[in-house]
Write an enzyme that holds these catalytic residues in place. Structure first.
Site, PDB file in Angstrom:
ATOM      1  CB  SER A   1      -9.064   1.362   5.483  1.00 46.21           C
ATOM      2  OG  SER A   1      -9.547   2.585   5.592  1.00 46.21           O
TER       3      SER A   1
ATOM      4  CB  SER B   1      -8.261   4.114   2.394  1.00 44.86           C
ATOM      5  OG  SER B   1      -7.300   3.616   3.406  1.00 44.86           O
TER       6      SER B   1
ATOM      7  CE  LYS C   1      -4.010   2.040   2.349  1.00 46.04           C
ATOM      8  NZ  LYS C   1      -4.987   2.040   3.647  1.00 46.04           N
TER       9      LYS C   1
END
Length: 491
Positions: free
Chosen positions: A182, A158, A78
């Site tokens: 998330s 997210s 990420k």
């Protein structure tokens, strides 16, 4: 797409060790898949050379029988994790060209375990979003589509780039971060598995901060076993993080068992929310029956302050975000915008106006308001008190049960652009936020498909430091739920 990209992380690890294929073959297969998946916009930076470099080291180690736990496994990272010399933008223009001279502890742990890196994965700006529509690099497109439609679907957020990459088989596993859901919500939206461990299990050092008392790293992968493997190699005490838990990392994979005899599963009555689609409630009931079939006894529990969790979260998280993001002022690092003839405050204003997106600005304004003189006690202090009551609810609940089962999200994935009301977007995290406020381990596992053929997830919450029970219950569901075939390639 090579067959190797269809294997789970455990299958890749074991196949490589048996000599069925080389680590370089694995890395090349995933690099090729990544290069052919630009339509998903899952990767913001590709690092095929780093994946190959780690693979060559793994192949050499195999010949000398000195393999590491993740030798031969390439992963996606990420874009919130600092990676030395590689773009770390947090999905924002503010850090659009930032290449850290250091490595986050979690990514360093994974590399030390032998993993390679395929690239950096797209995400909502500074992890603020539930649909990957707030990213400065553009929307991530889910590999899933509604039956009979070609409309773009959100992968959730997210950690939407991580979820889309795993679901599309352009990474066998990926890192995510979870502040209010998330990891879990995007895992549910894309038919994969993701776990947020106990707050403090994984070091936050080197992760771009959103809300420091909530942020926690975790793995996203195809199966419960894959999550256990990744988490073992991400977690651990870190003296550089004052909130890191100084405790041994359990061998979660070795401890996996779907036999739940003697365990009690709590079903919180307050999670029956008006307006939740009938198919979500039906899946929840089915999940209870799957756990009963595995030997667990269902018990009704009460989490009476649940109804205050979402407003509490949206006071505390923006408050912490407004403080954390104050560092982005154009002076020290990141974007700098100047105004001809302007002074210091003009530079601050121009930099922050240009560098932050609308959702980030909205949360900074909310956070600044609730922390301001005259409102601090009315909002921030009161929210902290409610958070303590929510934690107390969970402590009492775990006197009666060993795990808690709920839906992961109140709906399946929605279409890109379908939700424009920020409050409606915040409701996506209604089931996930309470566990975040309490700092508890929680996991989403695939449970089935909705009427449009999109994945739905089931959500397991465990007691503090008891990731093993969460993983075991997740395995029990995984073994009983209908197998979800990941989407056929259209990208």
């Amino acid at each position: 797409m090579s067959d190797l990209t269809n294997l789970t992380l455990a299958e890749l690890r074991d196949g490589f060790r048996k000599g069925d294929f080389s680590a370089v073959e694995v890395a090349e297969s995933f690099n090729e898949a990544v290069a052919g998946a630009d339509a998903l916009n899952a990767y913001v930076e590709k690092t095929p050379e780093l994946a190959i470099e780690a693979a060559k080291a793994a192949d050499e180690a195999r010949s000398s029988v000195s393999l590491k736990p993740l030798s031969g496994i390439p992963l996606g990272m990420k874009d919130l994790f600092a990676t030395e010399g590689v773009l770390t933008s947090a999905g924002s223009k503010m850090l659009g060209n930032f290449k850290p001279p250091y490595e986050s502890t979690v990514s360093a742990n994974l590399k030390a375990a032998g993993a390679g890196m395929l690239g950096k994965l797209n995400m909502d700006e500074f992890a603020m979003g539930s649909s990957n529509e707030t990213c400065a690099h553009g929307n991530v497109i889910s590999p899933w589509r509604r039956e009979g439609s070609n409309a773009g679907i959100t992968p959730g957020g997210s950690s939407g780039g991580s979820a889309a990459a795993v679901s599309a088989r352009i990474a066998p596993g990926a890192t995510g971060t979870d502040t209010g859901g998330s990891i879990r919500q995007p895992a549910a939206f894309t038919g994969i598995t993701g776990i947020k461990p106990t707050y403090g299990r994984c070091s936050r050092w080197g992760i771009v901060a959103f809300a420091s008392s909530l942020d926690q790293a975790g793995p996203m992968a195809r199966t419960v076993r894959d999550c256990a493997i990744m988490l073992e190699n991400m977690a651990g005490f870190d003296p550089k993080d004052s909130t890191s838990i100084d405790a041994p990392v359990p061998q979660w994979e070795a401890g996996l068992s779907s036999d739940l005899k003697g365990k009690r599963v709590g079903v919180p009555k307050e999670y029956r929310i008006d307006g939740t689609p009938a198919e979500i409630d039906a899946l929840w009931d089915q999940g209870v029956e799957w756990l009963r079939d595995a030997g667990a006894e269902p018990v009704e529990i009460s989490l009476q302050h649940t109804k205050y969790a979402l407003p509490t979260y949206y006071i505390l998280a923006p408050a912490e975000a407004s403080s954390n993001l104050a560092r982005y002022d154009g002076v020290r690092y990141g974007l700098r915008e100047t105004v001809e003839g302007g002074g210091l405050h003009d530079m601050y204003k121009a930099t922050r106006s240009e560098g932050f997106g609308d959702e980030v600005k909205r949360r900074i304004m909310i956070g600044t308001y609730v922390l301001s003189a005259g409102f601090y006690d009315a909002y921030f202090t009161k929210a902290q008190r409610v958070r303590a009551l929510i934690k107390q609810d969970f402590r009492k609940a775990f006197e009666r049960c060993d795990m808690i089962l709920t839906p992961t999200a109140p709906s399946a994935a929605f279409g890109l652009g379908e939700k424009t009301d920020p409050l409606a977007m915040y409701l996506n995290d209604v089931f996930a936020v309470p566990a975040s406020l309490a700092g508890l381990p929680a996991m989403s596992v695939p449970g089935g498909l909705d009427k449009d053929g999109l994945p739905l997830g089931l959500h397991l919450i465990g007691n503090e430091m008891d990731e093993q029970t969460v993983l075991n219950a997740g395995l029990a569901i995984e073994e009983r739920a209908p197998s979800i075939q990941l989407p056929e390639k259209w990208w």
